[in-house]
Design an enzyme around this catalytic site. Sequence first.
Site: not given
Length: 623
Positions: A2, A365
């Site tokens: 958010c 990653g």
Amino acid sequence: MCGICGSYFLDSAFEVHQSALKRMNDELVHRGPDEEGFFVNGNVGFGHKRLSIIDLSEGQQPMRISRGDEELVITYNGEIYNYIEIREELIKLGYKFRTNSDTEVILNSYLEWGEQCVEHFNGMWAFAIWKKSDNSLFLSRDRMGEKPLYYFSDSDGIHFSSELPSLLKSGISVTPNFEILNLYLLLCYVPAPYTFYKNISILEAGHNILVKNGKIEIKKYWDLPEIDNESTLRNKDEVYEQFDFLFKDSVKLRMRSDVPFGAFLSGGLDSSSIVSIMDQFSDHRVKTFSIGFDEKEFDERDLAKLVSKKYNTEHYEKVVHPDSYDTSLANVVKHYGDPFGDSSAIPTGIVSSFAAEKVKMVLTGDGGDEVLSGYTTYQGEKFASAYQRVPSLVGKNLPRILSKGSSFLKGGFKYKANRATNVLHSSSLPFADRLKNKAGQIDPVLIDKLVLPKSGNITFHDFYQQRFKYLDAELNNFYRLMYWHLKVSLPDDMLRKVDRMSMSHSLETRIPFLDHRLISMMINVDHSIKMEGYERKSVLRHTIAKNLPAQLLKSGKKGFRVPVREWFKKESLLKSIRNLGELENFIDGKKWREILESNQSGKLDAGNFIWTVAVLKKWSEDL
């Protein structure tokens, strides 16, 4: 995931107005397009924009709970991955829950454990909690800095937000901060707690703010474990076993979601390893997303396709072209709010854009190079230790000989010869100077000449001394480099880049390598096991990655680089940045144009540095 914002006045006679919160909140719509909420009570007010990932029907914010005479209200950005386990623990302690959200878990954790609640969380977060009984405000940012939290404080109180553009809408008065110009041009980002505004800071990772009884107090609650050269983990089999378990558990935790998700797949070891574990735990085909370039030197799509084929992923890819420049420049300046010069923000924004068309959340990653000590700079640090034992007469002359020979070369050979010269030169320097050379995008001497004296600069060495003053003076330089990456460049460059560009497209990113359990374990692994000989990421290679395609394991490191060096040889791009306008009050215009010409002719690889200045120019024009 958010966007949050809020205001708190120290004098309870002052009132927060929802109209001010609304202006701040509107700037965060990209972070949370699903729902909006507000809470106002006298001198405190919160705003919230929601991107629904967990408990889609009942996780609205700001959320308030009551227990006895106590009442708490929270506005929160992030994910607590172990919220199910904490919830079960709190239920045993007598707590009741009306939702299945991690937000309510945070609130009840604060009721039970107070400020120490954050020590129980495995996740990423930035949140603010108002406590009615003592009219206090508690703000927190996660251990590694995955989620941002900017704030402005003065004698009246504190205003905060997930992003700078939102905070600037709070009505505060701000002044540009050119004291950090030299540091920004060297690093290509602004390190915390600084911003390019004198009176706005970003809360450092692993820190809390408590506002109570008319005082604003900043506290560190977490740091990297202390490193002792003599007690590092040296049992290879035990290290491999622990890493294998923690990494798989981290990926599994981060796959908790009530919405479709996928993964960024670059073709490197880190993202490929994550996809391989996701395939084990997923009950459907994993969606993967890759970015490529026409310039082969920078393109890893073939490697990504090998991984996609092996694990039968639903694979999507896109190519980044120079015509993305104007759009990307405007997007970077808009969403970062102050200059951010890492050009890999360009493909990060593009891959986020087209991934968001298919999913609401991805695993990435990021953090692998920091946690595994996988950057080529670690090879350089190991080489430097050996090079400093070479007879001084030979060591001092080698860089000069190589530099002289490179003057006859052009193009790729010239760039490689220049890099080799820099490695040799840096290897003979003290660690702080070597780190400065490694961190810089071009020769720091050029930057010192470029920046005019009137800027009143905070130097790299000022910042270095500030950040490293508590480290053991006898600590191995390999571990000093780890500390820099995990405490500075990771939160202030890599994670800032990923958060802003992904959230600009309403896409949540989760990062398995940044599980604090994994970091605490790996920080104490001896460097001889982390890097066997000069092999990068030995621990990952001998565990998770050993099952990846052989071609990928043999491939050299490319990184998420952008061919801006080649882009800025094009006259169409150069004409817009030759003259820096008002910035020439701080930057020597003549020397700047010499750098542009050196890059265009192939004498200097200054592409990312030029992008860094171009972002600064665009930001200054928009002030």
